[in-house]
Structure formats: C-alpha cells, structure tokens
Motif scaffolding. Sequence first.
Motif, mmCIF file in Angstrom:
data_model
loop_
_atom_site.group_PDB
_atom_site.id
_atom_site.type_symbol
_atom_site.label_atom_id
_atom_site.label_comp_id
_atom_site.label_asym_id
_atom_site.label_seq_id
_atom_site.Cartn_x
_atom_site.Cartn_y
_atom_site.Cartn_z
ATOM 1 N N MET A 138 3.498 -7.553 -11.609
ATOM 2 C CA MET A 138 3.517 -8.908 -11.171
ATOM 3 C C MET A 138 3.162 -9.379 -9.809
ATOM 4 S SD MET A 138 7.455 -10.444 -11.124
ATOM 5 C CE MET A 138 7.745 -12.246 -11.075
ATOM 6 N N ASP A 139 3.169 -8.185 -8.764
ATOM 7 C CA ASP A 139 2.611 -8.573 -7.375
ATOM 8 C C ASP A 139 1.071 -8.463 -7.531
ATOM 9 O OD1 ASP A 139 5.107 -8.872 -6.290
ATOM 10 O OD2 ASP A 139 4.976 -6.777 -5.431
ATOM 11 N N LEU A 140 0.691 -7.531 -8.306
ATOM 12 C CA LEU A 140 -1.020 -7.240 -8.255
ATOM 13 C C LEU A 140 -1.556 -8.552 -8.952
ATOM 14 C CD1 LEU A 140 -1.399 -3.455 -9.238
ATOM 15 C CD2 LEU A 140 -1.655 -4.702 -7.054
ATOM 16 N N ARG A 141 -0.901 -9.055 -10.008
ATOM 17 C CA ARG A 141 -1.575 -10.284 -10.606
ATOM 18 C C ARG A 141 -1.363 -11.591 -9.881
ATOM 19 N NH1 ARG A 141 1.503 -8.044 -15.776
ATOM 20 N NH2 ARG A 141 -0.105 -7.184 -16.864
ATOM 21 N N MET A 142 -0.296 -11.581 -9.082
ATOM 22 C CA MET A 142 -0.450 -12.685 -7.974
ATOM 23 C C MET A 142 -1.452 -12.696 -7.299
ATOM 24 S SD MET A 142 3.814 -13.324 -7.743
ATOM 25 C CE MET A 142 3.733 -15.114 -7.557
ATOM 26 N N GLU A 143 -2.137 -11.521 -6.715
ATOM 27 C CA GLU A 143 -3.068 -11.322 -5.798
ATOM 28 C C GLU A 143 -4.440 -11.360 -6.511
ATOM 29 O OE1 GLU A 143 -2.524 -11.525 -2.559
ATOM 30 O OE2 GLU A 143 -0.384 -11.588 -2.956
ATOM 31 N N GLY A 144 -4.568 -11.531 -7.953
ATOM 32 C CA GLY A 144 -5.810 -11.768 -8.587
ATOM 33 C C GLY A 144 -6.432 -10.414 -9.319
ATOM 34 N N TRP A 145 -5.533 -9.387 -9.199
ATOM 35 C CA TRP A 145 -5.687 -8.337 -10.180
ATOM 36 C C TRP A 145 -5.481 -8.705 -11.368
ATOM 37 C CZ3 TRP A 145 -3.202 -5.311 -13.935
ATOM 38 C CH2 TRP A 145 -3.512 -4.352 -14.024
ATOM 39 N N ALA A 175 9.758 -0.652 -12.066
ATOM 40 C CA ALA A 175 8.758 -0.580 -11.025
ATOM 41 C C ALA A 175 7.380 -0.951 -11.564
ATOM 42 C CB ALA A 175 8.454 0.834 -10.411
ATOM 43 N N ARG A 176 7.109 -0.338 -12.517
ATOM 44 C CA ARG A 176 5.608 -0.881 -12.942
ATOM 45 C C ARG A 176 5.461 -2.494 -13.133
ATOM 46 N NH1 ARG A 176 1.426 1.940 -14.585
ATOM 47 N NH2 ARG A 176 2.592 3.746 -14.588
ATOM 48 N N ILE A 177 6.474 -2.977 -13.758
ATOM 49 C CA ILE A 177 6.655 -4.585 -14.107
ATOM 50 C C ILE A 177 6.450 -5.144 -12.502
ATOM 51 C CG2 ILE A 177 8.135 -6.417 -14.641
ATOM 52 C CD1 ILE A 177 9.447 -4.270 -16.993
ATOM 53 N N ILE A 206 5.471 4.721 -8.344
ATOM 54 C CA ILE A 206 6.116 4.699 -9.593
ATOM 55 C C ILE A 206 6.797 5.992 -10.157
ATOM 56 C CG2 ILE A 206 5.825 4.332 -12.208
ATOM 57 C CD1 ILE A 206 3.809 2.369 -11.768
ATOM 58 N N ARG A 207 6.136 7.114 -9.721
ATOM 59 C CA ARG A 207 6.657 8.617 -9.925
ATOM 60 C C ARG A 207 7.712 8.915 -9.036
ATOM 61 N NH1 ARG A 207 1.062 9.654 -10.104
ATOM 62 N NH2 ARG A 207 1.226 10.639 -8.171
ATOM 63 N N GLU A 208 7.566 8.451 -7.739
ATOM 64 C CA GLU A 208 8.907 8.544 -6.828
ATOM 65 C C GLU A 208 10.019 7.702 -7.472
ATOM 66 O OE1 GLU A 208 10.748 10.218 -3.377
ATOM 67 O OE2 GLU A 208 9.007 10.871 -4.706
ATOM 68 N N VAL A 209 9.778 6.548 -8.132
ATOM 69 C CA VAL A 209 10.794 5.545 -8.530
ATOM 70 C C VAL A 209 11.499 6.665 -9.635
ATOM 71 C CG1 VAL A 209 11.506 3.688 -9.920
ATOM 72 C CG2 VAL A 209 10.430 3.403 -7.932
ATOM 73 N N GLU A 210 10.694 6.811 -10.408
ATOM 74 C CA GLU A 210 11.320 7.864 -11.609
ATOM 75 C C GLU A 210 12.148 8.973 -11.252
ATOM 76 O OE1 GLU A 210 9.996 10.374 -15.496
ATOM 77 O OE2 GLU A 210 8.505 9.205 -14.483
ATOM 78 N N ARG A 211 11.544 9.464 -10.003
ATOM 79 C CA ARG A 211 12.474 10.873 -9.507
ATOM 80 C C ARG A 211 13.641 10.431 -8.790
ATOM 81 N NH1 ARG A 211 13.739 13.363 -4.933
ATOM 82 N NH2 ARG A 211 12.743 11.977 -3.509
ATOM 83 N N ARG A 269 0.951 -1.150 -0.058
ATOM 84 C CA ARG A 269 0.026 -0.095 0.052
ATOM 85 C C ARG A 269 0.697 1.205 -0.022
ATOM 86 N NH1 ARG A 269 -3.341 -0.023 5.458
ATOM 87 N NH2 ARG A 269 -3.762 2.118 4.828
ATOM 88 N N LEU A 270 2.024 1.122 0.610
ATOM 89 C CA LEU A 270 3.006 2.343 0.596
ATOM 90 C C LEU A 270 3.751 2.783 -0.687
ATOM 91 C CD1 LEU A 270 4.757 1.233 3.686
ATOM 92 C CD2 LEU A 270 3.074 2.989 3.607
ATOM 93 N N ARG A 271 3.877 1.810 -1.502
ATOM 94 C CA ARG A 271 4.612 2.288 -2.866
ATOM 95 C C ARG A 271 4.150 1.549 -4.086
ATOM 96 N NH1 ARG A 271 10.688 2.293 -0.090
ATOM 97 N NH2 ARG A 271 10.445 4.364 0.996
ATOM 98 N N HIS A 272 3.449 0.504 -4.088
ATOM 99 C CA HIS A 272 2.678 -0.104 -5.124
ATOM 100 C C HIS A 272 1.743 0.515 -5.856
ATOM 101 C CE1 HIS A 272 5.706 -3.102 -3.280
ATOM 102 N NE2 HIS A 272 5.236 -3.986 -4.371
#
Length: 96
Positions: free
Chosen positions: A70-77, A64-66, A49-54, A41-44
């Motif tokens: 990957m994590d979201l899909r493993m949770e059913g997204w 970061a998006r990949i 992603i914008r913070e990673v770019e910065r 919930r903090l960074r995903h």
Amino acid sequence: MASFEQHCQETQNILGKRYEAVHKWLDEFFLVPPYGTRHRRLRHHEAGIREVERLFGLEAAKAARIHILMDLRMEGWRDGDPFPCDEAHFVDLGLW
C-alpha cells in the motif's frame, strides 16, 4: 502516505483483522529523527516481513506485506517492479 487507520481498514477488508500491532511496528520510526518519512527503509521490505512473521506469526506477515505494498504504490511503485529485499536494497531502488 497511508494513515494508520487506512492500513488497519485495508487488512480488515482483506484478512478480516486490523493487525494494529503490525502496522505500529512497521511505522515505529515514522516520527523518530533522523528517519521521519524515510522510516520505511528500516522495515518496509522482505526482511521486515520475515521479522513480522517471527514476532507476530504467519498471518501477521500477510498484513505486513499488504501494508508495505500500500505504501509503495502510493509512492509510484508498480506491480512488477522489484520488491525490496532489505534496507540496502530499498535504498538502492531509490524508494527513499
């Protein structure tokens, strides 16, 4: 949940680089109470992603998006589901 090595291998396969620092940054709070597995919930999300770019640059934001997908899909997204914008939206979507 994908492991650190799985995340690194996925970005290596897609982008040609492991982006270890990005994966560590995204999952920094995984073992930190009170978050644990709810650390996503903090960074995903888009704000993360914008913070990673910065912090790491445009190519790192792709990694970061990949990682997040990957994590979201493993949770059913599924593709087509709303992508979380920020922490509040992540929680509102019921992802964690």
